[in-house]
Design a protein around this motif. Structure first.
Motif, PDB file in Angstrom:
ATOM      1  N   THR A  24       0.907  -1.123  -0.164  1.00 17.34           N
ATOM      2  CA  THR A  24       0.012   0.286   0.052  1.00 17.34           C
ATOM      3  C   THR A  24       0.666   1.288  -0.290  1.00 17.34           C
ATOM      4  O   THR A  24       0.469   2.207  -0.332  1.00 17.34           O
ATOM      5  CB  THR A  24      -0.902   0.087   1.235  1.00 17.34           C
ATOM      6  N   GLU A  25       2.270   1.166   1.011  1.00 19.27           N
ATOM      7  CA  GLU A  25       2.781   2.297   0.948  1.00 19.27           C
ATOM      8  C   GLU A  25       3.405   2.769  -0.750  1.00 19.27           C
ATOM      9  O   GLU A  25       3.617   3.598  -1.109  1.00 19.27           O
ATOM     10  CB  GLU A  25       3.876   2.323   1.821  1.00 19.27           C
ATOM     11  N   TYR A  26       3.784   1.867  -1.444  1.00 20.27           N
ATOM     12  CA  TYR A  26       4.702   2.009  -2.269  1.00 20.27           C
ATOM     13  C   TYR A  26       3.962   2.089  -3.563  1.00 20.27           C
ATOM     14  O   TYR A  26       3.947   3.355  -3.562  1.00 20.27           O
ATOM     15  CB  TYR A  26       5.027   0.502  -2.803  1.00 20.27           C
ATOM     16  N   LEU A  27       2.704   1.168  -3.522  1.00 23.85           N
ATOM     17  CA  LEU A  27       1.323   2.417  -4.523  1.00 23.85           C
ATOM     18  C   LEU A  27       1.271   3.823  -4.110  1.00 23.85           C
ATOM     19  O   LEU A  27       0.920   4.473  -5.610  1.00 23.85           O
ATOM     20  CB  LEU A  27      -0.434   1.396  -4.495  1.00 23.85           C
ATOM     21  N   ALA A  28       1.179   3.882  -2.322  1.00 23.66           N
ATOM     22  CA  ALA A  28       1.073   5.547  -2.870  1.00 23.66           C
ATOM     23  C   ALA A  28       1.652   6.462  -3.181  1.00 23.66           C
ATOM     24  O   ALA A  28       1.910   7.205  -3.068  1.00 23.66           O
ATOM     25  CB  ALA A  28       0.584   5.732  -0.936  1.00 23.66           C
ATOM     26  N   GLU A  29       3.154   5.463  -3.174  1.00 24.72           N
ATOM     27  CA  GLU A  29       4.272   6.912  -3.589  1.00 24.72           C
ATOM     28  C   GLU A  29       4.079   6.876  -4.647  1.00 24.72           C
ATOM     29  O   GLU A  29       5.250   8.167  -5.698  1.00 24.72           O
ATOM     30  CB  GLU A  29       5.886   5.946  -3.064  1.00 24.72           C
ATOM     31  N   LYS A  30       3.476   6.019  -5.320  1.00 22.06           N
ATOM     32  CA  LYS A  30       3.689   5.888  -6.927  1.00 22.06           C
ATOM     33  C   LYS A  30       2.170   6.718  -7.776  1.00 22.06           C
ATOM     34  O   LYS A  30       2.489   6.352  -9.082  1.00 22.06           O
ATOM     35  CB  LYS A  30       3.324   4.524  -7.865  1.00 22.06           C
ATOM     36  N   ASN A  31       1.336   7.180  -6.703  1.00 19.47           N
ATOM     37  CA  ASN A  31       0.009   7.874  -6.878  1.00 19.47           C
ATOM     38  C   ASN A  31      -0.668   7.078  -7.435  1.00 19.47           C
ATOM     39  O   ASN A  31      -1.800   7.240  -8.443  1.00 19.47           O
ATOM     40  CB  ASN A  31       0.446   9.013  -7.226  1.00 19.47           C
ATOM     41  N   ALA A  32      -0.721   5.866  -7.070  1.00 23.28           N
ATOM     42  CA  ALA A  32      -2.095   5.139  -7.855  1.00 23.28           C
ATOM     43  C   ALA A  32      -2.896   5.227  -8.072  1.00 23.28           C
ATOM     44  O   ALA A  32      -3.502   5.986  -6.094  1.00 23.28           O
ATOM     45  CB  ALA A  32      -1.696   3.378  -7.635  1.00 23.28           C
ATOM     46  N   SER A  33      -4.227   5.262  -7.961  1.00 21.55           N
ATOM     47  CA  SER A  33      -5.545   5.842  -7.878  1.00 21.55           C
ATOM     48  C   SER A  33      -5.971   4.165  -6.489  1.00 21.55           C
ATOM     49  O   SER A  33      -6.113   3.093  -6.439  1.00 21.55           O
ATOM     50  CB  SER A  33      -6.740   5.146  -9.191  1.00 21.55           C
ATOM     51  N   PRO A  34      -6.915   4.982  -5.885  1.00 18.28           N
ATOM     52  CA  PRO A  34      -7.745   3.920  -5.035  1.00 18.28           C
ATOM     53  C   PRO A  34      -8.335   2.713  -5.497  1.00 18.28           C
ATOM     54  O   PRO A  34      -7.895   1.843  -4.915  1.00 18.28           O
ATOM     55  CB  PRO A  34      -9.111   4.883  -4.677  1.00 18.28           C
ATOM     56  N   ARG A  35      -9.160   2.414  -6.200  1.00 14.13           N
ATOM     57  CA  ARG A  35      -9.573   1.411  -6.969  1.00 14.13           C
ATOM     58  C   ARG A  35      -7.951   0.579  -7.946  1.00 14.13           C
ATOM     59  O   ARG A  35      -7.873  -0.750  -7.265  1.00 14.13           O
ATOM     60  CB  ARG A  35     -10.723   1.517  -8.497  1.00 14.13           C
ATOM     61  N   MET A  36      -6.725   1.459  -7.824  1.00 12.41           N
ATOM     62  CA  MET A  36      -6.121  -0.146  -8.243  1.00 12.41           C
ATOM     63  C   MET A  36      -5.356   0.142  -7.169  1.00 12.41           C
ATOM     64  O   MET A  36      -4.833  -1.338  -7.546  1.00 12.41           O
ATOM     65  CB  MET A  36      -5.414   0.647  -9.565  1.00 12.41           C
ATOM     66  N   THR A  37      -5.267   0.628  -5.691  1.00 12.25           N
ATOM     67  CA  THR A  37      -4.726   0.001  -4.796  1.00 12.25           C
ATOM     68  C   THR A  37      -5.917  -1.276  -4.490  1.00 12.25           C
ATOM     69  O   THR A  37      -4.736  -1.897  -3.573  1.00 12.25           O
ATOM     70  CB  THR A  37      -4.895   1.482  -4.020  1.00 12.25           C
ATOM     71  N   GLU A  38      -6.530  -0.508  -4.478  1.00 11.00           N
ATOM     72  CA  GLU A  38      -7.889  -1.794  -3.721  1.00 11.00           C
ATOM     73  C   GLU A  38      -7.165  -2.868  -3.902  1.00 11.00           C
ATOM     74  O   GLU A  38      -7.377  -3.885  -4.010  1.00 11.00           O
ATOM     75  CB  GLU A  38      -9.532  -1.562  -3.284  1.00 11.00           C
ATOM     76  N   MET A  39      -7.882  -3.088  -5.555  1.00 11.92           N
ATOM     77  CA  MET A  39      -7.440  -4.067  -6.515  1.00 11.92           C
ATOM     78  C   MET A  39      -5.890  -4.679  -6.704  1.00 11.92           C
ATOM     79  O   MET A  39      -5.874  -6.157  -6.160  1.00 11.92           O
ATOM     80  CB  MET A  39      -7.706  -4.234  -7.923  1.00 11.92           C
ATOM     81  N   VAL A  40      -4.910  -4.309  -6.098  1.00 10.85           N
ATOM     82  CA  VAL A  40      -3.749  -4.732  -5.843  1.00 10.85           C
ATOM     83  C   VAL A  40      -4.050  -5.493  -4.356  1.00 10.85           C
ATOM     84  O   VAL A  40      -3.086  -6.618  -4.101  1.00 10.85           O
ATOM     85  CB  VAL A  40      -2.968  -3.830  -5.899  1.00 10.85           C
ATOM     86  N   LYS A  41      -3.772  -4.570  -3.502  1.00 10.42           N
ATOM     87  CA  LYS A  41      -4.206  -5.726  -2.444  1.00 10.42           C
ATOM     88  C   LYS A  41      -5.104  -6.423  -2.038  1.00 10.42           C
ATOM     89  O   LYS A  41      -4.114  -7.217  -1.682  1.00 10.42           O
ATOM     90  CB  LYS A  41      -5.290  -3.952  -1.394  1.00 10.42           C
ATOM     91  N   GLN A  42      -5.901  -6.706  -2.537  1.00  6.41           N
ATOM     92  CA  GLN A  42      -6.988  -7.378  -2.683  1.00  6.41           C
ATOM     93  C   GLN A  42      -6.340  -9.192  -3.479  1.00  6.41           C
ATOM     94  O   GLN A  42      -6.090  -9.872  -2.956  1.00  6.41           O
ATOM     95  CB  GLN A  42      -7.791  -8.007  -3.212  1.00  6.41           C
ATOM     96  N   HIS A  43      -5.370  -9.140  -4.488  1.00  2.63           N
ATOM     97  CA  HIS A  43      -5.012  -9.351  -5.366  1.00  2.63           C
ATOM     98  C   HIS A  43      -3.460 -10.265  -3.923  1.00  2.63           C
ATOM     99  O   HIS A  43      -3.442 -10.992  -4.080  1.00  2.63           O
ATOM    100  CB  HIS A  43      -3.945  -9.244  -6.574  1.00  2.63           C
ATOM    101  N   PHE A  44      -2.636  -9.468  -3.928  1.00  3.76           N
ATOM    102  CA  PHE A  44      -1.521 -10.295  -2.688  1.00  3.76           C
ATOM    103  C   PHE A  44      -2.367 -10.419  -1.688  1.00  3.76           C
ATOM    104  O   PHE A  44      -1.446 -11.494  -1.062  1.00  3.76           O
ATOM    105  CB  PHE A  44      -0.836  -8.203  -2.283  1.00  3.76           C
ATOM    106  N   LYS A  45      -3.513 -10.212  -1.277  1.00  2.00           N
ATOM    107  CA  LYS A  45      -4.036 -11.195   0.453  1.00  2.00           C
ATOM    108  C   LYS A  45      -4.461 -11.887   0.122  1.00  2.00           C
ATOM    109  O   LYS A  45      -3.958 -13.210   0.860  1.00  2.00           O
ATOM    110  CB  LYS A  45      -4.908  -9.942   0.547  1.00  2.00           C
ATOM    111  N   PHE A  46      -5.408 -11.945  -1.536  1.00  2.00           N
ATOM    112  CA  PHE A  46      -5.330 -13.663  -1.784  1.00  2.00           C
ATOM    113  C   PHE A  46      -4.309 -14.222  -2.248  1.00  2.00           C
ATOM    114  O   PHE A  46      -4.063 -15.759  -1.476  1.00  2.00           O
ATOM    115  CB  PHE A  46      -6.065 -13.085  -3.199  1.00  2.00           C
ATOM    116  N   ALA A  47      -3.512 -13.740  -2.731  1.00  2.00           N
ATOM    117  CA  ALA A  47      -1.558 -14.507  -2.838  1.00  2.00           C
ATOM    118  C   ALA A  47      -1.327 -15.481  -1.740  1.00  2.00           C
ATOM    119  O   ALA A  47      -0.954 -16.581  -2.114  1.00  2.00           O
ATOM    120  CB  ALA A  47      -0.865 -13.722  -4.125  1.00  2.00           C
TER     121      ALA A  47
END
Length: 205
Positions: free
Chosen positions: A14-37
């Motif tokens: 999450t911190e990495y995505l915030a540094e890269k200015n990822a959108s909230p939707r993209m951040t949530e999708m990436v978080k859900q993927h990593f959590k599942f994986a």
């Protein structure tokens, strides 16, 4: 719930995505993927089991931990040896796709078979409209738990003949073409079992 180790890793993502200015939707999708994986692979390094326990016992534990996912992957119904099932399963990669996200698109080279273990997806083909304002995409099939898509990319050369898009939060395990081809060289008996099981599963799907 998620272990402290998994939560810490998700925080780092999450911190990495915030540094890269990822959108909230993209951040949530990436978080859900990593959590599942990470939950599917567990917070414990499963490679340690294979190294420190007798192999049959390690296989039994891995099978027990992942039994739900293994039971949702249809090729394993046609493989009697648990050792081969566990070997193939450990080659697979868990992933999660949010609603509306494409697993792959038509005319792209597809290098993975995606086995759906939860959620669903739709198979879409482009077509030439009969009228100027006609639809250019047609949903030609639904993929549900126990189905798989992308196998044409392993069995045949050439780009995909269709697109596949998640219709709900869709969790998959994928087997890459690279790993399947390596089996032919490194473990021909396992490769033959995979080929036979995949053929039987395709006939039933």
């Amino acid at each position: 719930g998620p272990s402290a180790k998994i939560l810490e890793q998700i925080k780092d993502v999450t911190e990495y995505l915030a540094e890269k200015n990822a959108s909230p939707r993209m951040t949530e999708m990436v978080k859900q993927h990593f959590k599942f994986a990470m939950q599917e692979r567990s917070s414990f390094d499963e490679a340690v089991l294979a190294e420190r326990l007798p192999l049959p016992l390690a296989r039994d534990i891995l099978y027990l931990v992942h039994e739900r996912a293994i039971n949702a992957i249809p090729i394993f119904e046609f493989i009697a040896q648990r050792s081969i099932v566990v070997h193939l399963f450990r080659l697979m990669t868990p992933a999660r796709f949010d609603t509306g996200i494409f697993l792959f698109k038509e005319d792209e080279q597809v290098s993975d078979i995606f086995f759906i273990v939860s959620g669903g997806a739709e198979v879409i083909k482009r077509c030439k409209p009969l009228e100027p304002d006609g639809a250019e995409q047609v949903v030609c099939a639904k993929a549900r738990v126990g189905n798989f898509v992308g196998h044409e990319g392993i069995l045949y050369a050439g780009p995909s003949q269709s697109s596949v898009r998640a219709t709900a939060l869709c969790s998959t395990y994928s087997l890459s073409k690279h790993d399947a081809l390596r089996l032919v060289e490194d473990h021909p008996v396992v490769a033959l079992q995979l080929q036979t099981a995949l053929g039987r599963a395709i006939c039933r799907q």
